[in-house]
Design a protein around this motif. Structure first.
Motif, PDB file in Angstrom:
ATOM      1  N   ASN A  73       0.688  -1.110   0.029  1.00  0.00           N
ATOM      2  CA  ASN A  73       0.075   0.310   0.123  1.00  0.00           C
ATOM      3  C   ASN A  73       0.785   1.339  -0.019  1.00  0.00           C
ATOM      4  O   ASN A  73       0.570   2.183  -0.638  1.00  0.00           O
ATOM      5  N   PRO A  98      -6.166   7.018   1.053  1.00  0.00           N
ATOM      6  CA  PRO A  98      -6.017   6.346   2.188  1.00  0.00           C
ATOM      7  C   PRO A  98      -7.045   6.447   3.044  1.00  0.00           C
ATOM      8  O   PRO A  98      -7.832   7.614   3.179  1.00  0.00           O
ATOM      9  N   ARG A 113       2.044   1.992  -3.290  1.00  0.00           N
ATOM     10  CA  ARG A 113       0.865   2.485  -4.232  1.00  0.00           C
ATOM     11  C   ARG A 113       0.681   3.831  -4.128  1.00  0.00           C
ATOM     12  O   ARG A 113       0.505   4.699  -4.889  1.00  0.00           O
ATOM     13  N   TYR A 114       0.798   4.273  -2.632  1.00  0.00           N
ATOM     14  CA  TYR A 114       0.598   5.864  -2.137  1.00  0.00           C
ATOM     15  C   TYR A 114       1.970   6.464  -2.863  1.00  0.00           C
ATOM     16  O   TYR A 114       1.641   7.639  -3.340  1.00  0.00           O
ATOM     17  N   THR A 127      -5.148   5.205   8.314  1.00  0.00           N
ATOM     18  CA  THR A 127      -3.701   5.472   7.701  1.00  0.00           C
ATOM     19  C   THR A 127      -3.321   6.863   7.726  1.00  0.00           C
ATOM     20  O   THR A 127      -2.093   7.115   7.845  1.00  0.00           O
TER      21      THR A 127
END
Length: 174
Positions: A48, A66, A51-52, A70
């Motif tokens: 993740n 998010p 991906r961010y 998060t």
């Protein structure tokens, strides 16, 4: 909100680049994932984080927003209490006024909608009650004929019967 998420991601990845000995995005993502879990007990997968990074920093992929937990964990990583704290401490005076005004406007709009719905229900109930209360559903014998009246519990009143009301009259010839 998107602007603040972007700023948060930039700050998070700037700090990660300075703190981590890793040079690859994958390595930095693993470092950040472990650090957040150690410091905050929050499990955030390195996939993740990757991906961010690709969405917000390199813009190689579509941005994935998010969730609140998060955002709070990432804000904690760079030294803030939570995401709201990050926004409050980084916004300009004008942005703060706009944020507060927007929140107040949203609250007022919600109250207005609730008030409108409650008023419609009350008015509808009142109209229903009035129509039932004032409706002439009974009849009473007066001199030589029946007349429609509002039911009131009088001794001589009976339920409305339209045929009897229209046709039953005392014959005045006798």
């Amino acid at each position: 909100m998107e602007k603040w998420i972007q700023k948060l991601m930039e700050s998070v990845f700037d700090k990660t680049a300075k703190k981590s000995m890793e040079t690859s995005i994958s390595g930095k993502s693993k470092y950040l994932s472990q650090k957040i879990e150690e410091d905050f007990g929050f499990a955030l997968s390195d996939r993740n984080i990757n991906r961010y990074y690709k969405g917000y920093i390199t813009r190689e992929k579509k941005k994935i927003k998010p969730n609140k937990a998060t955002l709070n964990a990432l804000a904690g990583y760079i030294g803030y209490c939570n995401f709201e704290d990050f926004i409050r401490k980084n916004e300009t005076g004008e942005e703060e006024v706009i944020r507060k005004f927007s929140a107040q406007t949203s609250r007022l709009y919600r109250q207005l909608v609730i008030s409108f719905v409650v008023n419609i229900i009350l008015i509808g109930g009142l109209l229903f009650f009035i129509s039932k209360y004032y409706k002439k559903n009974c009849m009473i014998w007066i001199d030589d004929h029946y007349e429609k009246i509002r039911c009131s519990g009088l001794e001589l009143e009976t339920g409305l019967n339209q045929q009897v009301l229209e046709k039953f009259k005392k014959n005045s010839d006798h």
